[in-house]
Scaffold this motif. Structure first.
Motif, PDB file in Angstrom:
ATOM      1  N   GLU A  84       0.824  -1.218   0.000  1.00 59.16           N
ATOM      2  CA  GLU A  84       0.000   0.000   0.000  1.00 59.16           C
ATOM      3  C   GLU A  84       0.855   1.264   0.000  1.00 59.16           C
ATOM      4  N   ARG A  85       1.939   1.228  -0.811  1.00 62.43           N
ATOM      5  CA  ARG A  85       2.805   2.409  -0.904  1.00 62.43           C
ATOM      6  C   ARG A  85       2.288   3.445  -1.893  1.00 62.43           C
ATOM      7  N   SER A  86       1.313   3.064  -2.713  1.00 62.94           N
ATOM      8  CA  SER A  86       0.787   3.994  -3.718  1.00 62.94           C
ATOM      9  C   SER A  86      -0.357   4.858  -3.180  1.00 62.94           C
ATOM     10  N   PHE A  87      -0.684   4.656  -1.930  1.00 60.00           N
ATOM     11  CA  PHE A  87      -1.710   5.489  -1.312  1.00 60.00           C
ATOM     12  C   PHE A  87      -1.082   6.774  -0.790  1.00 60.00           C
ATOM     13  N   PRO A  88      -1.891   7.825  -0.583  1.00 63.47           N
ATOM     14  CA  PRO A  88      -3.347   7.840  -0.640  1.00 63.47           C
ATOM     15  C   PRO A  88      -3.882   7.950  -2.056  1.00 63.47           C
ATOM     16  N   VAL A  89      -5.183   7.681  -2.177  1.00 63.23           N
ATOM     17  CA  VAL A  89      -5.938   7.957  -3.389  1.00 63.23           C
ATOM     18  C   VAL A  89      -7.145   8.789  -2.980  1.00 63.23           C
ATOM     19  N   ILE A  90      -7.837   9.327  -3.978  1.00 61.86           N
ATOM     20  CA  ILE A  90      -9.091   9.996  -3.658  1.00 61.86           C
ATOM     21  C   ILE A  90     -10.256   9.166  -4.191  1.00 61.86           C
ATOM     22  N   VAL A  91     -11.353   9.233  -3.466  1.00 59.14           N
ATOM     23  CA  VAL A  91     -12.607   8.589  -3.866  1.00 59.14           C
ATOM     24  C   VAL A  91     -13.599   9.726  -4.066  1.00 59.14           C
ATOM     25  N   GLN A  92     -14.119   9.828  -5.273  1.00 59.49           N
ATOM     26  CA  GLN A  92     -14.881  11.014  -5.657  1.00 59.49           C
ATOM     27  C   GLN A  92     -16.282  10.639  -6.141  1.00 59.49           C
ATOM     28  N   GLU A  93     -17.213  11.477  -5.754  1.00 58.74           N
ATOM     29  CA  GLU A  93     -18.577  11.362  -6.271  1.00 58.74           C
ATOM     30  C   GLU A  93     -18.553  11.324  -7.798  1.00 58.74           C
ATOM     31  N   HIS A  94     -19.316  10.398  -8.377  1.00 58.87           N
ATOM     32  CA  HIS A  94     -19.415  10.360  -9.836  1.00 58.87           C
ATOM     33  C   HIS A  94     -20.450  11.374 -10.299  1.00 58.87           C
ATOM     34  N   VAL A  95     -20.024  12.271 -11.202  1.00 59.59           N
ATOM     35  CA  VAL A  95     -20.939  13.252 -11.777  1.00 59.59           C
ATOM     36  C   VAL A  95     -21.310  12.768 -13.175  1.00 59.59           C
ATOM     37  N   PRO A  96     -22.586  12.459 -13.423  1.00 60.21           N
ATOM     38  CA  PRO A  96     -22.979  12.002 -14.769  1.00 60.21           C
ATOM     39  C   PRO A  96     -22.812  13.117 -15.791  1.00 60.21           C
ATOM     40  N   LYS A  97     -21.971  12.880 -16.793  1.00 57.77           N
ATOM     41  CA  LYS A  97     -21.652  13.913 -17.778  1.00 57.77           C
ATOM     42  C   LYS A  97     -22.608  13.838 -18.973  1.00 57.77           C
ATOM     43  N   PRO A  98     -22.776  14.963 -19.658  1.00 58.84           N
ATOM     44  CA  PRO A  98     -23.558  14.955 -20.900  1.00 58.84           C
ATOM     45  C   PRO A  98     -22.702  14.601 -22.120  1.00 58.84           C
ATOM     46  N   GLY A  99     -21.646  13.798 -21.904  1.00 61.52           N
ATOM     47  CA  GLY A  99     -20.791  13.381 -23.010  1.00 61.52           C
ATOM     48  C   GLY A  99     -19.562  14.234 -23.222  1.00 61.52           C
ATOM     49  N   PHE A 100     -19.295  15.164 -22.288  1.00 66.22           N
ATOM     50  CA  PHE A 100     -18.124  16.026 -22.452  1.00 66.22           C
ATOM     51  C   PHE A 100     -17.754  16.676 -21.124  1.00 66.22           C
ATOM     52  N   ASN A 101     -16.486  17.101 -21.040  1.00 64.40           N
ATOM     53  CA  ASN A 101     -16.015  18.064 -20.043  1.00 64.40           C
ATOM     54  C   ASN A 101     -15.850  19.395 -20.746  1.00 64.40           C
ATOM     55  N   GLU A 102     -15.779  20.463 -19.982  1.00 62.00           N
ATOM     56  CA  GLU A 102     -15.424  21.764 -20.536  1.00 62.00           C
ATOM     57  C   GLU A 102     -14.023  22.125 -20.054  1.00 62.00           C
ATOM     58  N   ARG A 103     -13.150  22.467 -20.975  1.00 63.57           N
ATOM     59  CA  ARG A 103     -11.796  22.916 -20.630  1.00 63.57           C
ATOM     60  C   ARG A 103     -11.723  24.420 -20.895  1.00 63.57           C
TER      61      ARG A 103
END
Length: 301
Positions: free
Chosen positions: A165-184
């Motif tokens: 377990e040396r690669s921790f920590p990680v984050i656990v994040q709420e899944h946000v349902p996307k409309p097929g894209f992110n905005e950059r």
């Protein structure tokens, strides 16, 4: 024999098309500029008189980027982005803490230091969550789990490659349902200069992974979120990823990138990002020179 002092050095792991475009724009703006790998920084790190006016940090390796940022900071060499901004951008957990304290909309995010804690946090988020390394790019290691079987498969695979377990920590994040894209949104200084969609039906929409690019007008609410990010991170050069929930319509800041790519997007949206960045850098250097001149006059008075 060392090269003459430059106005700007671009710190790189490798010199990609982005960095070549940026160097060309810096020189067109009347600045002396060249790319340097870590081993080429010895002369001015050991002798401050040879230091450039500014270093633009474009290292691909996060470990290398963090290390060079720290070295320049403690050697007194100004960087873009600042060490504070780099630390935040390279750590998704630190970003989440900063957004939560400042009230910036961000998917609910938990930190976990073991596989057992990951399981607990996924359950706390209702069993549908995204697990991410705290530091990473191009979507590496990002996994969505929606069922106990998927979570068990993720845990088994992780424990097989990382039993200590040396690669921790990680984050656990709420899944946000996307409309097929992110905005950059690309920010130069404190100003958003272009917005576009990164389109993909995959969880990861990175253009590096084949995500499409669709230019869009910058909305008021996107601009407002970007201004709140700049207030936290300071002026700089950022790729700010926004995501809108397909269910609620709420807009979130997903993450902030300190080393945004632009070679593929510039021909599509037509905004000359390297030229805008070069103008910002030239302005910052001119302000720094004017400040030093005023300081010398005050000391002589």
């Amino acid at each position: 024999m060392s090269e003459p002092r430059a106005d700007v050095l671009v710190s790189v792991t490798i010199t990609r098309l982005e960095e070549r475009m940026l160097l060309q724009a810096l020189r067109a703006a009347g600045l002396t500029a060249r790319a340097v790998k870590p081993r080429h920084t010895t002369a001015f790190l050991n002798d401050g008189a040879l230091a450039p006016r500014l270093v633009i940090l474009r290292n691909l390796s996060h470990r290398e980027l963090r290390g060079m940022s720290d070295r320049f900071e403690h050697a007194g060499v100004p960087t873009l982005n600042t060490p504070h901004a780099v630390r935040l951008c390279l750590s998704k957990d630190l970003q989440a803490f900063a957004f939560a304290r400042a009230g910036v909309p961000h998917p609910e995010t938990r930190i976990a230091f073991s596989a057992d804690q990951v399981r607990e946090q996924v359950e706390a988020l209702g069993g549908d969550a995204v697990i991410k390394p705290v530091s990473g790019s191009w979507g590496r290691g990002v996994v969505r789990v929606t069922t106990p079987a998927e979570l068990a498969a993720w845990s088994g695979g992780w424990e097989a490659v990382d039993p200590g377990e040396r690669s921790f920590p990680v984050i656990v994040q709420e899944h946000v349902p996307k409309p097929g894209f992110n905005e950059r949104v690309i920010v130069v200084g404190d100003r958003p200069v272009v917005a576009y969609r990164q389109v993909s039906q995959d969880l990861r929409t990175n253009t590096h992974l084949g995500g499409g690019i669709e230019p869009i007008p910058l909305s008021h609410r996107s601009a407002e979120l970007c201004s709140r990010v700049v207030a936290l991170f300071g002026p700089g050069f950022y790729g700010i990823d926004l995501v809108e929930s397909a269910e609620t319509g709420r807009l979130y800041v997903l993450e902030v990138n300190t080393n945004p790519e632009f070679a593929k997007s510039v021909p599509v949206h037509g905004v000359d990002i390297p030229a805008l960045l070069a103008r910002f850098v030239r302005s910052a250097i001119e302000e720094e020179r004017a400040g030093r001149l005023t300081e010398r006059k005050d000391m002589a008075a």
